[in-house]
Design a protein around this motif. Structure first.
Motif: not given
Length: 448
Positions: A197-199, A203, A205-207, A213, A216, A238, A241
């Protein structure tokens, strides 16, 4: 050598209740504080297990956890006898007592990530228990989960077990709910598909903005390394979001895969075309023919997918190569979803049959057919090495049905969680269950 994908379904625990604990899970929050029926919930789950067994699938059982978790309450400062700990928690911090009573371990898609021996560097089946650190009530599961999995898959010649990742936000790991595998045959090398869902550290990668999320990228990469997976056998993707913010808290709420097929919503992922091309190329290099079915948003909106749990379904391969989709009753109750499914069958694609199951007790708490099962691909030798006590048979089904009817309440409200007798009932039931399933001592009350 013949290989199987075995579904190990979570047995619903005696404290099944609607605590509304899972922020981001629409069903969990919307049914908060309603009275639950633990007995009905467990029997509904057992009926699904038996039905799959009767259809010829190899079916297993994964035991629930001891609840309330008195040790967790003690670690938060509640002291005294077990009864006093429960009484004090009910008086001073009821939300913590509710969390310590959660039966969420029933959703064993979150128990662990599993890589079959055909994919791993040492030729063993690898298990990594999920830390589930996004939610307190689930973060306390993995120690017992690890012991239960260790008792089920004990032969170190065939099985390798890894501890949960560090319990910090950067390594949030939700297990197989964000992982699937594509292959031509379960016994052949495949491509493992990790969805995040996120990193935590990148940064770019959008959240999501509304809901967390939970998985990771860094957690998914760590599991792939632990399991000894090759770069050629892994794809990371991914989640969109925007759909997480609509209640898609795990990938298995918006997509399901099996064999060579990915069944997903049009809006499930970011960079969808690039991802599908990578899956196709890597599976082709391993002899497979990747296919995908994308459900258009103008036929099934994300909201309908979340409310019906269309994608939180089981996609199963029959002996003739066709696929069966196991869906909850809520899919039939949603006109748009049911119309889509009828059109899907009429189109004559790889999914040839849809079967509907009543899992209302689980669904009202936010878990459908896919949440209730952990998939483990095994060859004949590995299957023979599994603890036979956890493989479903007609006799085991009858025994477990009688066990549930003997030990489970038919109604449970939040106020009932403060009853110390509930802990005794749970321990008595689980002590008997470990004997039925031949697990040995796996629960804290049996060890301490």
């Amino acid at each position: 050598m013949k290989s199987f994908e075995v579904n190990f379904d979570g047995l619903v625990g005696p404290t099944h209740n609607y605590g509304g604990l899972s922020f981001g899970n629409v069903a969990s929050q919307s049914n908060s504080q309603q009275a639950s029926n633990p007995r009905e919930a467990a029997l509904q789950g057992l009926e699904k297990m038996k039905a799959l067994m009767d259809m010829g699938f190899v079916q297993g059982v994964l035991a629930p956890q001891e609840r309330p978790d008195v040790a967790a309450l003690r670690s938060l400062g509640f002291a005294g006898t077990d009864a006093q700990v429960i009484e004090r928690a009910a008086k001073e911090a009821m939300p913590l007592l509710v969390a310590s009573c959660s039966a969420s371990s029933m959703w064993v898609a979150n128990a662990a990530t599993v890589s079959p021996s055909a994919d791993t560097s040492d030729g063993r089946v690898h298990f990594t228990a999920a830390n589930l650190n996004c939610k307190y009530h689930r973060s306390i599961e993995h120690p017992t989960t690890s012991r239960v999995l260790g008792a089920m898959f004990a032969d170190q010649q065939h099985f390798a077990h890894h501890a949960a990742l560090p319990a910090v936000a950067q390594f949030g790991d939700e297990g197989a709910a964000n992982h699937t595998r594509f292959c031509r045959d379960y016994g052949e090398a495949g491509v493992e598909f990790f969805v995040f869902g996120r990193s935590a550290f990148d940064s770019r990668y959008p959240a999501p903005q509304k809901y967390p999320a939970r998985q990771t990228l860094e957690a998914s990469q760590a599991v792939a390394r632990l399991h000894g997976l090759s770069e050629e056998g892994v794809v990371f993707a991914q989640q969109n979001p925007a759909v997480i913010d609509q209640g898609v808290f795990h990938n298995d709420v918006i997509a399901v895969g099996n064999g060579e097929l990915l069944f997903h919503h049009q809006d499930a992922f970011l960079n969808t075309e690039q991802m599908l091309a990578e899956l196709h190329g890597k599976l082709a290099a391993r002899g497979g023919n990747f296919q995908s079915i994308s459900v258009p948003r103008d036929q099934v909106a994300v909201e309908d997918a979340v409310r019906s749990y269309l994608f939180n379904s089981q996609l199963l391969s029959r002996a003739d190569g066709s696929m069966l989709l196991i869906v909850p009753e809520e899919c039939r109750a949603n006109p748009r979803v049911w119309q889509y499914l009828q059109g899907l069958l009429a189109a004559g694609g790889p999914i040839r049959e849809v079967k509907v199951f009543d899992l209302k007790q689980s669904m009202q708490n936010g878990g459908g057919p896919a949440c209730l099962r952990l998939r483990v691909a095994l060859n004949e030798t590995e299957l023979a090495a599994v603890n036979p006590g956890v493989i479903m048979t007609p006799a085991l089904y009858d025994t477990l049905t009688a066990w549930v009817n003997k030990h489970y309440r038919d109604a449970l409200r939040e106020s009932d969680l403060a009853d110390p007798q509930l802990l005794l009932e749970c321990r008595t039931a689980l002590d008997e269950l470990t004997q039925i399933l031949k697990l040995g001592a796996v629960y804290p009350f049996q060890i301490n």
